[in-house]
Structures are given as C-alpha cells and as structure tokens.
Design a protein around this motif. Structure first.
Motif, PDB file in Angstrom:
ATOM      1  N   PRO A  38      48.801   7.089   6.495  1.00 40.91           N
ATOM      2  CA  PRO A  38      48.075   7.540   5.311  1.00 40.91           C
ATOM      3  C   PRO A  38      48.946   7.482   4.061  1.00 40.91           C
ATOM      4  O   PRO A  38      50.106   7.881   4.092  1.00 40.91           O
ATOM      5  CB  PRO A  38      47.682   8.982   5.641  1.00 40.91           C
ATOM      6  N   GLU A  39      48.387   6.950   2.993  1.00 41.88           N
ATOM      7  CA  GLU A  39      49.155   6.863   1.752  1.00 41.88           C
ATOM      8  C   GLU A  39      48.883   8.103   0.904  1.00 41.88           C
ATOM      9  O   GLU A  39      47.811   8.697   1.002  1.00 41.88           O
ATOM     10  CB  GLU A  39      48.850   5.553   1.014  1.00 41.88           C
ATOM     11  N   ILE A  80      35.443   5.067  13.403  1.00 37.41           N
ATOM     12  CA  ILE A  80      36.524   5.675  12.638  1.00 37.41           C
ATOM     13  C   ILE A  80      37.292   6.748  13.419  1.00 37.41           C
ATOM     14  O   ILE A  80      38.370   7.138  13.012  1.00 37.41           O
ATOM     15  CB  ILE A  80      36.016   6.298  11.311  1.00 37.41           C
ATOM     16  N   ASN A  81      36.762   7.228  14.529  1.00 39.16           N
ATOM     17  CA  ASN A  81      37.449   8.229  15.341  1.00 39.16           C
ATOM     18  C   ASN A  81      38.001   7.562  16.596  1.00 39.16           C
ATOM     19  O   ASN A  81      37.246   6.950  17.356  1.00 39.16           O
ATOM     20  CB  ASN A  81      36.503   9.364  15.738  1.00 39.16           C
ATOM     21  N   ILE A 108      40.361   7.405  11.007  1.00 34.27           N
ATOM     22  CA  ILE A 108      40.595   6.320  10.047  1.00 34.27           C
ATOM     23  C   ILE A 108      39.848   6.660   8.766  1.00 34.27           C
ATOM     24  O   ILE A 108      38.654   6.954   8.793  1.00 34.27           O
ATOM     25  CB  ILE A 108      40.099   4.971  10.602  1.00 34.27           C
ATOM     26  N   GLU A 109      40.555   6.616   7.634  1.00 35.13           N
ATOM     27  CA  GLU A 109      39.935   6.853   6.331  1.00 35.13           C
ATOM     28  C   GLU A 109      40.194   5.650   5.441  1.00 35.13           C
ATOM     29  O   GLU A 109      41.313   5.154   5.385  1.00 35.13           O
ATOM     30  CB  GLU A 109      40.512   8.110   5.676  1.00 35.13           C
ATOM     31  N   GLY A 110      39.161   5.212   4.747  1.00 32.63           N
ATOM     32  CA  GLY A 110      39.304   4.090   3.829  1.00 32.63           C
ATOM     33  C   GLY A 110      38.124   3.150   3.932  1.00 32.63           C
ATOM     34  O   GLY A 110      37.555   2.954   5.009  1.00 32.63           O
ATOM     35  N   LYS A 161      44.180   7.079   2.170  1.00 30.28           N
ATOM     36  CA  LYS A 161      43.650   6.020   3.020  1.00 30.28           C
ATOM     37  C   LYS A 161      44.641   5.701   4.129  1.00 30.28           C
ATOM     38  O   LYS A 161      45.839   5.736   3.931  1.00 30.28           O
ATOM     39  CB  LYS A 161      43.386   4.758   2.193  1.00 30.28           C
ATOM     40  N   GLY A 162      44.112   5.381   5.306  1.00 28.57           N
ATOM     41  CA  GLY A 162      44.961   5.010   6.437  1.00 28.57           C
ATOM     42  C   GLY A 162      44.518   5.724   7.701  1.00 28.57           C
ATOM     43  O   GLY A 162      43.426   6.258   7.787  1.00 28.57           O
ATOM     44  N   ILE A 163      45.403   5.737   8.704  1.00 32.24           N
ATOM     45  CA  ILE A 163      45.120   6.387   9.984  1.00 32.24           C
ATOM     46  C   ILE A 163      45.939   7.670  10.034  1.00 32.24           C
ATOM     47  O   ILE A 163      47.146   7.652   9.831  1.00 32.24           O
ATOM     48  CB  ILE A 163      45.491   5.478  11.174  1.00 32.24           C
ATOM     49  N   ARG A 164      45.264   8.780  10.326  1.00 28.69           N
ATOM     50  CA  ARG A 164      45.964  10.058  10.421  1.00 28.69           C
ATOM     51  C   ARG A 164      45.524  10.786  11.685  1.00 28.69           C
ATOM     52  O   ARG A 164      44.475  10.490  12.258  1.00 28.69           O
ATOM     53  CB  ARG A 164      45.691  10.925   9.189  1.00 28.69           C
ATOM     54  N   TYR A 165      46.360  11.735  12.116  1.00 23.08           N
ATOM     55  CA  TYR A 165      45.983  12.577  13.242  1.00 23.08           C
ATOM     56  C   TYR A 165      44.855  13.511  12.810  1.00 23.08           C
ATOM     57  O   TYR A 165      44.695  13.809  11.634  1.00 23.08           O
ATOM     58  CB  TYR A 165      47.175  13.409  13.726  1.00 23.08           C
ATOM     59  N   HIS A 166      44.101  14.016  13.771  1.00 23.35           N
ATOM     60  CA  HIS A 166      42.950  14.878  13.498  1.00 23.35           C
ATOM     61  C   HIS A 166      43.349  16.134  12.721  1.00 23.35           C
ATOM     62  O   HIS A 166      42.674  16.535  11.787  1.00 23.35           O
ATOM     63  CB  HIS A 166      42.270  15.261  14.812  1.00 23.35           C
ATOM     64  N   ASN A 167      44.450  16.751  13.076  1.00 25.68           N
ATOM     65  CA  ASN A 167      44.853  18.004  12.439  1.00 25.68           C
ATOM     66  C   ASN A 167      45.923  17.811  11.363  1.00 25.68           C
ATOM     67  O   ASN A 167      46.463  18.783  10.858  1.00 25.68           O
ATOM     68  CB  ASN A 167      45.356  18.987  13.501  1.00 25.68           C
ATOM     69  N   GLU A 168      46.213  16.584  10.996  1.00 22.71           N
ATOM     70  CA  GLU A 168      47.250  16.295  10.001  1.00 22.71           C
ATOM     71  C   GLU A 168      46.712  16.523   8.592  1.00 22.71           C
ATOM     72  O   GLU A 168      45.603  16.105   8.261  1.00 22.71           O
ATOM     73  CB  GLU A 168      47.718  14.842  10.152  1.00 22.71           C
TER      74      GLU A 168
END
Length: 178
Positions: A154-155, A129-130, A89-91, A160-167
């Motif tokens: 993710p925008e 966040i993980n 999670i980023e943001g 910001k948003g939720i992304r996969y670890h390797n995305e």
C-alpha cells in the motif's frame, strides 16, 4: 529470561504427539507437522502436557528455548484449527483471480503476476479483491501472505495496493497546490 519457554503446552484430546529423540511429530485432523528440536533443549510429556527445559544455561539455549516452545505450540494449533491471513486489494483496476491452484494478480503492471502456492497452502478469492490464505503451518501462511502483499504494497498517499485485513495505513498529505 525466557518466560515463554517456561510455559507448558496443553495437548488437546484430538491431537497426537510423537517424540523421537530430537524430532517431534504432531498429528491432527487437518494434517501432520514435524520439527527438529535443538540438542540444547530437552522435551518432556506428562498427561497431555509438554514441558521444555534447557540442558545448559547459555545465551544460545536461552534463545532457542522460547522459540522451540512457540513453534511446537503453533504446530498444535495448526493441526487442530489451522491459520489464515486475509488480504484486501484497494485501487481502481486492481483485481485477483484463481486459475486452478494458482493466484493471478492484475496490479497495474504490464503483465499479470502469477503466484504458485505450496501444497499445504490454500488460497481463496472473494469478490476479486479479498484474498484468504490458509494452511496448517503458521510460518508458511505468513510467508505466502507477505509475498502477495510485496507485489504491490500500500502506498501512503491514496492507500492503493495490497494490505492485510487489520492493517492501518497512515496516509500522508499530498503536495499543496497553488
């Protein structure tokens, strides 16, 4: 031509495979999985090796041949090792927490989002966040991870948003100011 369907599946020593007509049951240290095989596919086992063959040469049988092999291979991997997906999670202000078995996400909406995982799926949260989604069924693990990600994908401007670890998020350049 299905090249994946032609490959043999090697059964590890600690895995038990039971075949009843059109159903295959895989038992391992992490649990049990079963799959109903199509009538177009024939399954053979010899000395800890599974081989799938097509009964008829049709387009439908060709499509199901590789699919069935992949699903059976994923079942064997799942009951021996298991599968996991990691989300980040980023943001600012975005966070997650576990309440019993349920995942609670605060993602900037006016309400917290609650996700109830199925019985065979485990969700762990580290540092708020993980998120780690794990289980023995690859399809279910991937679906739950995709559901979590779809709450706030993710925008492209700030990421910001939720992304996969390797995305990898390709960020866009914002509007140029005067």
């Amino acid at each position: 031509m299905s090249r994946i369907g032609k490959q043999e599946i090697i059964i590890p020593n600690n895995i038990e495979v039971i075949i009843n007509k059109n159903e295959i049951l895989v038992k391992g240290k992490k649990g049990n999985l079963s799959y109903k095989i199509s009538e177009l596919i024939e399954i053979e086992t010899k000395n800890n090796i599974i081989k799938l063959t097509k009964k008829k040469i049709t387009q439908k049988a060709q499509a199901i041949h590789g699919l069935s092999r992949s699903i059976i291979n994923n079942m064997i991997q799942g009951v021996s090792k298991g599968f996991e997906k990691k989300l980040i999670i980023e943001g600012v202000g975005y966070r997650s927490q576990i309440d019993g078995r349920n995942l609670i996400l605060n993602m900037g909406y006016s309400h917290p989002v609650k996700i109830e995982p199925p019985e065979d799926i485990n969700i762990k949260v580290e540092n708020n966040i993980n998120i780690l989604v794990s289980g023995i069924n690859k399809e279910t693990v991937g679906q739950i991870a995709a559901t979590i990600r779809s709450i706030r994908p993710p925008e492209p401007y700030k990421g910001k948003g939720i992304r996969y670890h390797n995305e990898i998020i390709k960020k866009k350049i914002g509007k140029a100011g005067k």
